[in-house]
Motif scaffolding. Structure first.
Motif, PDB file in Angstrom:
ATOM      1  N   THR A 168       3.473   6.984  -6.611  1.00 27.57           N
ATOM      2  CA  THR A 168       3.614   8.357  -6.122  1.00 27.57           C
ATOM      3  C   THR A 168       5.043   8.722  -5.746  1.00 27.57           C
ATOM      4  OG1 THR A 168       1.383   8.186  -5.199  1.00 27.57           O
ATOM      5  CG2 THR A 168       2.723  10.023  -4.438  1.00 27.57           C
ATOM      6  N   TYR A 169       5.728   7.822  -5.045  1.00 28.54           N
ATOM      7  CA  TYR A 169       6.994   8.176  -4.401  1.00 28.54           C
ATOM      8  C   TYR A 169       8.191   7.863  -5.277  1.00 28.54           C
ATOM      9  CZ  TYR A 169       3.871   8.489  -0.447  1.00 28.54           C
ATOM     10  OH  TYR A 169       2.820   8.824   0.370  1.00 28.54           O
ATOM     11  N   VAL A 170       9.226   8.688  -5.149  1.00 25.06           N
ATOM     12  CA  VAL A 170      10.447   8.515  -5.931  1.00 25.06           C
ATOM     13  C   VAL A 170      11.411   7.605  -5.176  1.00 25.06           C
ATOM     14  CG1 VAL A 170      10.163  10.729  -7.077  1.00 25.06           C
ATOM     15  CG2 VAL A 170      11.481  10.615  -4.954  1.00 25.06           C
ATOM     16  N   PRO A 171      12.376   7.008  -5.877  1.00 21.80           N
ATOM     17  CA  PRO A 171      13.263   6.034  -5.234  1.00 21.80           C
ATOM     18  C   PRO A 171      14.041   6.569  -4.038  1.00 21.80           C
ATOM     19  CG  PRO A 171      13.530   5.970  -7.610  1.00 21.80           C
ATOM     20  CD  PRO A 171      12.614   7.099  -7.317  1.00 21.80           C
ATOM     21  N   GLN A 179      10.687  12.035 -10.575  1.00 22.85           N
ATOM     22  CA  GLN A 179       9.474  12.834 -10.722  1.00 22.85           C
ATOM     23  C   GLN A 179       8.334  12.129 -10.002  1.00 22.85           C
ATOM     24  OE1 GLN A 179       8.432  15.773 -11.894  1.00 22.85           O
ATOM     25  NE2 GLN A 179       6.327  15.240 -11.367  1.00 22.85           N
ATOM     26  N   PRO A 180       7.817  12.704  -8.904  1.00 23.02           N
ATOM     27  CA  PRO A 180       6.657  12.096  -8.251  1.00 23.02           C
ATOM     28  C   PRO A 180       5.504  11.939  -9.243  1.00 23.02           C
ATOM     29  CG  PRO A 180       7.573  13.838  -6.884  1.00 23.02           C
ATOM     30  CD  PRO A 180       8.273  13.928  -8.212  1.00 23.02           C
ATOM     31  N   PRO A 227       3.690   5.653   3.450  1.00 20.62           N
ATOM     32  CA  PRO A 227       5.129   5.693   3.721  1.00 20.62           C
ATOM     33  C   PRO A 227       5.566   4.798   4.872  1.00 20.62           C
ATOM     34  CG  PRO A 227       4.326   7.895   3.249  1.00 20.62           C
ATOM     35  CD  PRO A 227       3.108   7.009   3.315  1.00 20.62           C
ATOM     36  N   SER A 228       4.794   4.756   5.949  1.00 22.37           N
ATOM     37  CA  SER A 228       5.195   3.941   7.100  1.00 22.37           C
ATOM     38  C   SER A 228       5.270   2.469   6.721  1.00 22.37           C
ATOM     39  CB  SER A 228       4.228   4.144   8.263  1.00 22.37           C
ATOM     40  OG  SER A 228       2.908   3.772   7.900  1.00 22.37           O
ATOM     41  N   ILE A 229       4.314   1.997   5.913  1.00 24.47           N
ATOM     42  CA  ILE A 229       4.314   0.592   5.491  1.00 24.47           C
ATOM     43  C   ILE A 229       5.514   0.310   4.602  1.00 24.47           C
ATOM     44  CG2 ILE A 229       3.063  -1.142   4.140  1.00 24.47           C
ATOM     45  CD1 ILE A 229       0.466   0.145   5.083  1.00 24.47           C
ATOM     46  N   LYS A 230       5.797   1.216   3.684  1.00 28.04           N
ATOM     47  CA  LYS A 230       6.906   0.995   2.761  1.00 28.04           C
ATOM     48  C   LYS A 230       8.260   1.067   3.471  1.00 28.04           C
ATOM     49  CE  LYS A 230       4.528   2.555  -1.456  1.00 28.04           C
ATOM     50  NZ  LYS A 230       4.549   1.299  -2.222  1.00 28.04           N
ATOM     51  N   PRO A 279       0.803  -1.231   0.000  1.00 24.47           N
ATOM     52  CA  PRO A 279       0.000   0.000   0.000  1.00 24.47           C
ATOM     53  C   PRO A 279       0.834   1.279   0.000  1.00 24.47           C
ATOM     54  CG  PRO A 279      -0.980  -1.594   1.480  1.00 24.47           C
ATOM     55  CD  PRO A 279       0.333  -2.186   1.034  1.00 24.47           C
ATOM     56  N   GLU A 280       0.245   2.326  -0.590  1.00 29.18           N
ATOM     57  CA  GLU A 280       0.931   3.613  -0.752  1.00 29.18           C
ATOM     58  C   GLU A 280       0.917   4.412   0.553  1.00 29.18           C
ATOM     59  OE1 GLU A 280       2.167   5.219  -4.319  1.00 29.18           O
ATOM     60  OE2 GLU A 280       2.802   3.308  -3.519  1.00 29.18           O
TER      61      GLU A 280
END
Length: 297
Positions: free
Chosen positions: A122-125, A187-188, A96-99, A93-94
């Motif tokens: 959404t998020y960049v590397p 690029q987000p 941040p805490s999970i990723k 899931p999108e």
């Protein structure tokens, strides 16, 4: 040809399950990882349910589909799921805490050889590079929904990504039937979502603030542009949970979007998560926007 033969897809949701089967369909040995047996069972069923879509959309035979199924395995044990992985594609899931937590856990158990790729929309590397413990072998590999038909794969590295790894993932995308879309800078939203998300947000604003109902908004877009689907049909295809997470992250503090998010939250609580679930803004497999009279007065 790449050296990528053993692939683990982390997250068996709408898009993760598609990525997993497309890779298996093209001959890769794929393990689907998810957090528990219930999630694993749901992912397996999602994949099996796509047989008719593969036959209809790309003229796959039953034998080809079955060969893809035979290339799949499933695990709720992360260490077991990645023990032989040449590539891990993250589709969790999108949030941040999970990723962040996922990559920190993955870094502890994945072999040194393993390349990590995020399907984040959404998020960049660079957001997660430090968590991976291998920033040179980490990049984004973003797929569009209905990967067997909408076969783009956007590839984006950070300034720490090894160019050879980047090029190997470009080649991998080709091997699984994708058209690689390399990005030269972070690029987000990549290319596709940089164009798509504002369109979906504006439609959500119109509905959330009671300016017009979803069918009217879709009808307007479809008549005015000739598109076969409107924004709310697109919501259903992408999956409402994904859309909710993206817009909550980007617009959650904007009072103009709170009504939309509250309405979508209610739909999610009712199990109306999109076309894969059979219900979203429309009912499937025969959504109203495909009716012959939908665009008529």
């Amino acid at each position: 040809m790449t050296n990528i033969e053993n692939v683990t897809v982390a997250g068996g949701g709408v898009l993760g399950s598609q990525i997993a089967f497309q890779s298996a369909f093209k001959g890769k040995k794929v393990t689907v990882y998810d957090i528990n047996d219930e999630a694993i069972a749901a992912a397996e069923q999602r994949i099996k349910n796509r047989r008719d879509l593969y036959k209809r959309d790309i003229n796959a035979t039953d034998e080809q589909f079955d060969a893809g199924l035979n290339n799949l395995s499933y695990s709720a044990d992360l260490a077991e799921a990645v023990k032989n992985a040449d590539l891990v594609i993250e589709a969790v899931p999108e949030k941040p805490s999970i990723k962040h937590n996922f990559y920190q856990s993955l870094a502890k158990v994945a072999p040194e050889k393993t390349i990590f790729a995020s399907n984040s929309s959404t998020y960049v590397p660079s957001t997660y590079a430090a968590d991976t413990g291998r920033p040179a072998k980490f990049l984004c590999l973003h797929f569009a929904n209905h990967v067997w038909r909408m076969n783009t794969a956007e590839i984006m590295g950070s300034d720490q990504t090894d160019p050879d790894i980047f090029n190997e993932i470009v080649d991998y995308a080709k091997e699984i039937g994708m058209v690689p879309i390399p990005l030269h800078k972070e690029q987000p939203g990549y290319i596709l979502n940089s164009l798509l998300v504002p369109f979906l947000e504006d439609a959500g604003y119109l509905w959330g603030n009671d300016i017009a109902d979803p069918e009217t908004i879709d009808k307007t877009w479809m008549i005015g542009t000739g598109s076969p689907v409107g924004p709310f049909g697109a919501y259903d295809a992408v999956g409402l949970r994904t859309i909710y997470n993206i817009i909550e992250e980007q617009k959650g503090d904007d009072p103009d979007f709170r009504p939309f998010l509250e309405k979508v939250r209610k739909m999610l609580d009712e199990g109306k998560t999109g076309s894969d679930a059979g219900h979203g803004f429309y009912d499937y497999p025969n959504p109203r926007y495909k009716d012959e009279d939908f665009l008529k007065a």
